[in-house]
Design a protein around this motif. Structure first.
Motif, PDB file in Angstrom:
ATOM      1  N   ARG A 109       0.817  -1.226   0.000  1.00  0.00           N
ATOM      2  CA  ARG A 109       0.000   0.000   0.000  1.00  0.00           C
ATOM      3  C   ARG A 109       0.850   1.275   0.000  1.00  0.00           C
ATOM      4  O   ARG A 109       0.328   2.374  -0.087  1.00  0.00           O
ATOM      5  CB  ARG A 109      -0.992  -0.009   1.153  1.00  0.00           C
ATOM      6  CG  ARG A 109      -0.507  -0.278   2.556  1.00  0.00           C
ATOM      7  CD  ARG A 109       0.199   0.877   3.240  1.00  0.00           C
ATOM      8  NE  ARG A 109       0.414   0.643   4.657  1.00  0.00           N
ATOM      9  CZ  ARG A 109      -0.397   1.088   5.609  1.00  0.00           C
ATOM     10  NH1 ARG A 109      -1.442   1.785   5.302  1.00  0.00           N
ATOM     11  NH2 ARG A 109      -0.118   0.841   6.872  1.00  0.00           N
ATOM     12  N   THR A 110       2.169   1.144   0.138  1.00  0.00           N
ATOM     13  CA  THR A 110       3.073   2.286   0.046  1.00  0.00           C
ATOM     14  C   THR A 110       3.750   2.259  -1.316  1.00  0.00           C
ATOM     15  O   THR A 110       4.229   1.207  -1.752  1.00  0.00           O
ATOM     16  CB  THR A 110       4.114   2.264   1.165  1.00  0.00           C
ATOM     17  OG1 THR A 110       3.444   2.230   2.431  1.00  0.00           O
ATOM     18  CG2 THR A 110       5.003   3.488   1.110  1.00  0.00           C
ATOM     19  N   VAL A 111       3.797   3.404  -1.992  1.00  0.00           N
ATOM     20  CA  VAL A 111       4.222   3.419  -3.382  1.00  0.00           C
ATOM     21  C   VAL A 111       5.272   4.500  -3.607  1.00  0.00           C
ATOM     22  O   VAL A 111       5.351   5.489  -2.878  1.00  0.00           O
ATOM     23  CB  VAL A 111       3.024   3.650  -4.331  1.00  0.00           C
ATOM     24  CG1 VAL A 111       1.986   2.547  -4.173  1.00  0.00           C
ATOM     25  CG2 VAL A 111       2.376   5.020  -4.084  1.00  0.00           C
ATOM     26  N   ALA A 112       6.078   4.269  -4.666  1.00  0.00           N
ATOM     27  CA  ALA A 112       7.092   5.231  -5.088  1.00  0.00           C
ATOM     28  C   ALA A 112       6.792   5.660  -6.518  1.00  0.00           C
ATOM     29  O   ALA A 112       6.621   4.812  -7.394  1.00  0.00           O
ATOM     30  CB  ALA A 112       8.484   4.605  -5.017  1.00  0.00           C
ATOM     31  N   PRO A 113       6.714   6.965  -6.793  1.00  0.00           N
ATOM     32  CA  PRO A 113       6.552   7.397  -8.186  1.00  0.00           C
ATOM     33  C   PRO A 113       7.725   6.924  -9.028  1.00  0.00           C
ATOM     34  O   PRO A 113       8.890   7.013  -8.613  1.00  0.00           O
ATOM     35  CB  PRO A 113       6.541   8.928  -8.078  1.00  0.00           C
ATOM     36  CG  PRO A 113       6.188   9.222  -6.653  1.00  0.00           C
ATOM     37  CD  PRO A 113       6.759   8.100  -5.857  1.00  0.00           C
ATOM     38  N   ILE A 114       7.445   6.402 -10.209  1.00  0.00           N
ATOM     39  CA  ILE A 114       8.529   5.834 -11.018  1.00  0.00           C
ATOM     40  C   ILE A 114       9.456   6.922 -11.548  1.00  0.00           C
ATOM     41  O   ILE A 114      10.602   6.609 -11.929  1.00  0.00           O
ATOM     42  CB  ILE A 114       7.987   4.976 -12.179  1.00  0.00           C
ATOM     43  CG1 ILE A 114       7.184   5.818 -13.166  1.00  0.00           C
ATOM     44  CG2 ILE A 114       7.158   3.824 -11.653  1.00  0.00           C
ATOM     45  CD1 ILE A 114       6.797   5.054 -14.421  1.00  0.00           C
ATOM     46  N   ASP A 115       9.008   8.190 -11.562  1.00  0.00           N
ATOM     47  CA  ASP A 115       9.894   9.267 -11.998  1.00  0.00           C
ATOM     48  C   ASP A 115      10.521   9.994 -10.811  1.00  0.00           C
ATOM     49  O   ASP A 115      11.065  11.081 -10.950  1.00  0.00           O
ATOM     50  CB  ASP A 115       9.142  10.256 -12.898  1.00  0.00           C
ATOM     51  CG  ASP A 115       7.875  10.815 -12.255  1.00  0.00           C
ATOM     52  OD1 ASP A 115       7.561  10.415 -11.116  1.00  0.00           O
ATOM     53  OD2 ASP A 115       7.196  11.648 -12.889  1.00  0.00           O
ATOM     54  N   GLY A 116      10.461   9.379  -9.626  1.00  0.00           N
ATOM     55  CA  GLY A 116      11.102   9.936  -8.452  1.00  0.00           C
ATOM     56  C   GLY A 116      10.174  10.818  -7.642  1.00  0.00           C
ATOM     57  O   GLY A 116       9.096  11.196  -8.083  1.00  0.00           O
ATOM     58  N   GLY A 117      10.603  11.134  -6.428  1.00  0.00           N
ATOM     59  CA  GLY A 117       9.810  11.980  -5.560  1.00  0.00           C
ATOM     60  C   GLY A 117       9.393  11.255  -4.304  1.00  0.00           C
ATOM     61  O   GLY A 117       9.735  10.073  -4.083  1.00  0.00           O
ATOM     62  N   PRO A 118       8.648  11.924  -3.430  1.00  0.00           N
ATOM     63  CA  PRO A 118       8.262  11.341  -2.139  1.00  0.00           C
ATOM     64  C   PRO A 118       7.423  10.085  -2.297  1.00  0.00           C
ATOM     65  O   PRO A 118       6.727   9.899  -3.299  1.00  0.00           O
ATOM     66  CB  PRO A 118       7.450  12.468  -1.481  1.00  0.00           C
ATOM     67  CG  PRO A 118       7.865  13.714  -2.176  1.00  0.00           C
ATOM     68  CD  PRO A 118       8.187  13.318  -3.573  1.00  0.00           C
ATOM     69  N   HIS A 119       7.493   9.221  -1.296  1.00  0.00           N
ATOM     70  CA  HIS A 119       6.671   8.021  -1.249  1.00  0.00           C
ATOM     71  C   HIS A 119       5.312   8.359  -0.633  1.00  0.00           C
ATOM     72  O   HIS A 119       5.184   9.282   0.175  1.00  0.00           O
ATOM     73  CB  HIS A 119       7.355   6.934  -0.428  1.00  0.00           C
ATOM     74  CG  HIS A 119       8.587   6.379  -1.088  1.00  0.00           C
ATOM     75  ND1 HIS A 119       9.360   5.394  -0.525  1.00  0.00           N
ATOM     76  CD2 HIS A 119       9.179   6.669  -2.279  1.00  0.00           C
ATOM     77  CE1 HIS A 119      10.373   5.100  -1.330  1.00  0.00           C
ATOM     78  NE2 HIS A 119      10.282   5.874  -2.392  1.00  0.00           N
ATOM     79  N   ILE A 120       4.311   7.592  -1.010  1.00  0.00           N
ATOM     80  CA  ILE A 120       2.953   7.799  -0.517  1.00  0.00           C
ATOM     81  C   ILE A 120       2.488   6.528   0.191  1.00  0.00           C
ATOM     82  O   ILE A 120       2.503   5.445  -0.401  1.00  0.00           O
ATOM     83  CB  ILE A 120       1.956   8.106  -1.658  1.00  0.00           C
ATOM     84  CG1 ILE A 120       2.503   9.182  -2.578  1.00  0.00           C
ATOM     85  CG2 ILE A 120       0.597   8.473  -1.086  1.00  0.00           C
ATOM     86  CD1 ILE A 120       2.428  10.559  -2.065  1.00  0.00           C
ATOM     87  N   LYS A 121       2.098   6.666   1.441  1.00  0.00           N
ATOM     88  CA  LYS A 121       1.449   5.551   2.147  1.00  0.00           C
ATOM     89  C   LYS A 121      -0.054   5.745   2.034  1.00  0.00           C
ATOM     90  O   LYS A 121      -0.591   6.776   2.445  1.00  0.00           O
ATOM     91  CB  LYS A 121       1.855   5.496   3.622  1.00  0.00           C
ATOM     92  CG  LYS A 121       1.137   4.381   4.394  1.00  0.00           C
ATOM     93  CD  LYS A 121       1.317   4.506   5.898  1.00  0.00           C
ATOM     94  CE  LYS A 121       2.605   3.865   6.331  1.00  0.00           C
ATOM     95  NZ  LYS A 121       2.658   3.737   7.818  1.00  0.00           N
ATOM     96  N   THR A 122      -0.731   4.760   1.474  1.00  0.00           N
ATOM     97  CA  THR A 122      -2.173   4.849   1.269  1.00  0.00           C
ATOM     98  C   THR A 122      -2.897   3.918   2.242  1.00  0.00           C
ATOM     99  O   THR A 122      -2.284   3.042   2.854  1.00  0.00           O
ATOM    100  CB  THR A 122      -2.547   4.468  -0.171  1.00  0.00           C
ATOM    101  OG1 THR A 122      -2.246   3.080  -0.390  1.00  0.00           O
ATOM    102  CG2 THR A 122      -1.783   5.307  -1.180  1.00  0.00           C
ATOM    103  N   ALA A 123      -4.186   4.095   2.339  1.00  0.00           N
ATOM    104  CA  ALA A 123      -5.037   3.190   3.116  1.00  0.00           C
ATOM    105  C   ALA A 123      -5.632   2.153   2.175  1.00  0.00           C
ATOM    106  O   ALA A 123      -6.174   2.502   1.123  1.00  0.00           O
ATOM    107  CB  ALA A 123      -6.147   3.970   3.804  1.00  0.00           C
TER     108      ALA A 123
END
Length: 516
Positions: free
Chosen positions: A258-272
């Motif tokens: 449920r936690t993702v990394a943008p493939i072009d870089g940048g902050p990670h996002i933890k989702t519900a």
């Protein structure tokens, strides 16, 4: 950066047959998974069939770890004789080779236990025999199926991922949690969902941007909810005041799905995501939304003089429903780790990474310097980081650890006298034993044991010598870390309990006690 992509429809993989008469059943067992796989990916069937016996054995071995050590319901006696463990439950007896309950090792396919004198290889069947009517049987059957599917999709040994592909290195972990029999349970997901969203299948996909009315928003982020696509469809159905603002640019799922990394870089996002993985439904609590940005600044000051970086949780937010800030409609944005940082769980299970280590004793000495000793120092300062193999990453230079990176603040504990900002939830404590247990269970009973096992298997290092190096590194801190039995979370007992979220513990001998 997460940005808005061209408006396209999200992948509707969690309802792939909604216009047909048959909708695949979530949480499939091995047979149900095979049926769905035949429709979706027939090319994986041979690999799935080949992997299934090993998956049965791997999950059975994790269950035997629980039988060997945990305070389980119905267990009356446990004794060992001639290399075998003999258990008596209320209506059942179980016998197995004691060595089968050895952590962090791959058991042979065909691992068998005796249940009332009859051979048994299926951990779900064993669960049903020991605890009739328990939902754990379904969870373990799903774990077996998903593990076999993961291995079918990754039939060859993993190779080092390029650091220029954010998140790829985290997808080298195929088997999931090294100790939990529900290591690959994804309750609520179909096989199509797994193929579309699970990190072991190496997908990319966009998140959905859901606009939230400002008067319904809680947190420091702008009132736009970054929602996992699996979650987004039913959120829009349930909450008509959410507005779909289109997809983000593609992201790659990390170890936690449920936690993702943008493939072009940048902050990670933890989702519900309302899916049970191992022991819990993976949501983002209002306490995490409140604590993350505040606690990040405090921890960065606390660790500024140490070779350990805590990744900053920069923004967080949740939509407000009738129940207040809603953990099912929340996200958290976190600083990305530096390129090439390797989660310890990946390091310990990937031969291609272990091959880069020249000398196991030098490697482990460096690891004590940048990981274990700083963790103990932070504990001395009143904070216990939950440094397990998913939350803790190591930066390597020429095969040697040079720095530790820690992420995810939801599981830490902070002493009430440590000077932290106002914290919500269960993070604050005035109990030194609770702080010590939090650190020891993750960093010593799991990470240290797994890393030492990997170095002893892959490089023929002497475990006692490695434990002595660790004891030396911890000499400056609480002696109980070196002498007291190591706490291990009793995950199977917790799944069987009336309150499965209440921590239960078992304890193992501390190998450092011989060197204290």
């Amino acid at each position: 950066m997460i940005t808005t992509a061209a408006a396209v429809s999200p992948p509707d993989t969690h309802r792939p047959d909604r216009d047909n008469k048959h909708v695949p059943t979530p949480t499939a067992d091995p047979a149900g998974t095979r049926t769905q796989l035949a429709d979706l990916r027939p090319d994986l069937l041979t690999g799935y069939d080949t992997a299934l016996p090993g998956a049965h054995a791997a999950i059975l071995a994790r269950l035997l770890l629980a039988l060997e050590h945990e305070p389980l319901p119905g267990l009356q006696t446990r004794h060992h004789h001639n290399g075998r463990t003999h258990l008596r439950f209320t209506h059942t007896t179980v016998t197995y080779p004691t060595t089968a309950a050895t952590p962090f090792t791959e058991p042979p396919a065909g691992l068998t236990v005796l249940v009332d004198g009859l051979d048994m290889t299926d951990p779900a069947a064993l669960t049903a025999q020991l605890w009739p009517g328990s939902a754990l049987r379904t969870e373990i059957a799903n774990s077996v199926a998903n593990l076999a599917l993961a291995r079918a999709a990754n039939p060859t040994p993993a190779v080092m991922a390029t650091p220029h592909e954010p998140g790829r290195i985290e997808q080298l972990l195929v088997d999931g949690h090294p100790l939990h029999p529900c290591c690959r349970t994804r309750t609520g997901m179909t096989v199509a969902d797994l193929l579309a969203y699970a990190p072991e299948h190496h997908p990319t996909f966009p998140l959905r941007r859901l606009r939230v009315p400002p008067n319904r928003w809680y947190g420091t982020a702008n009132p736009i909810l970054y929602a996992h696509p699996w979650q987004a469809a039913h959120l829009l159905d349930q909450h008509p005041w959410l507005t779909d603002d289109g997809p983000t640019t593609p992201v790659r799922p990390l170890m936690s799905l449920r936690t993702v990394a943008p493939i072009d870089g940048g902050p990670h996002i933890k989702t519900a995501v309302d899916i049970q993985m191992t022991s819990a439904i993976r949501t983002v609590s209002p306490a995490a939304v409140h604590n993350g940005p505040r606690l990040s600044a405090f921890l960065n000051r606390l660790t500024a003089d140490l070779p350990l970086d805590v990744l900053t949780e920069t923004e967080a937010g949740a939509a407000i429903t009738d129940h207040g800030p809603d953990r099912h409609l929340a996200h958290l944005i976190r600083q990305a780790p530096p390129p090439g940082a390797i989660p310890l769980g990946v390091l310990a299970t990937t031969p291609a990474i272990l091959d880069t280590i020249d000398d196991p004793y030098t490697f482990f000495t460096d690891l004590t310097t940048v990981l274990f000793a700083p963790l103990a120092t932070i504990l001395n300062r009143g904070v216990a980081l939950e440094a397990h193999g998913q939350n803790t990453l190591i930066v390597l230079s020429d095969g040697r650890p040079t720095r530790t990176v820690y992420r995810d603040l939801g599981g830490i504990r902070v002493h009430t006298d440590a000077g932290a900002p106002d914290l919500h939830g269960d993070l604050p404590t005035d109990d030194p034993a609770e702080l010590r247990t939090k650190l020891a269970a993750a960093a010593l009973a799991t990470v240290a044991r797994q890393t030492i096992t990997a170095l002893s298997h892959h490089h023929h290092a002497e475990p006692d010598r490695l434990w002595q190096l660790l004891a030396t590194a911890l000499h400056h801190t609480d002696p109980k870390l070196r002498t007291d039995p190591l706490p291990v979370k009793a995950t199977t007992a917790m799944r069987l309990a009336a309150d499965p979220l209440h921590d239960q513990w078992t304890h193992l001998p501390n190998p450092m006690a011989a060197f204290a």
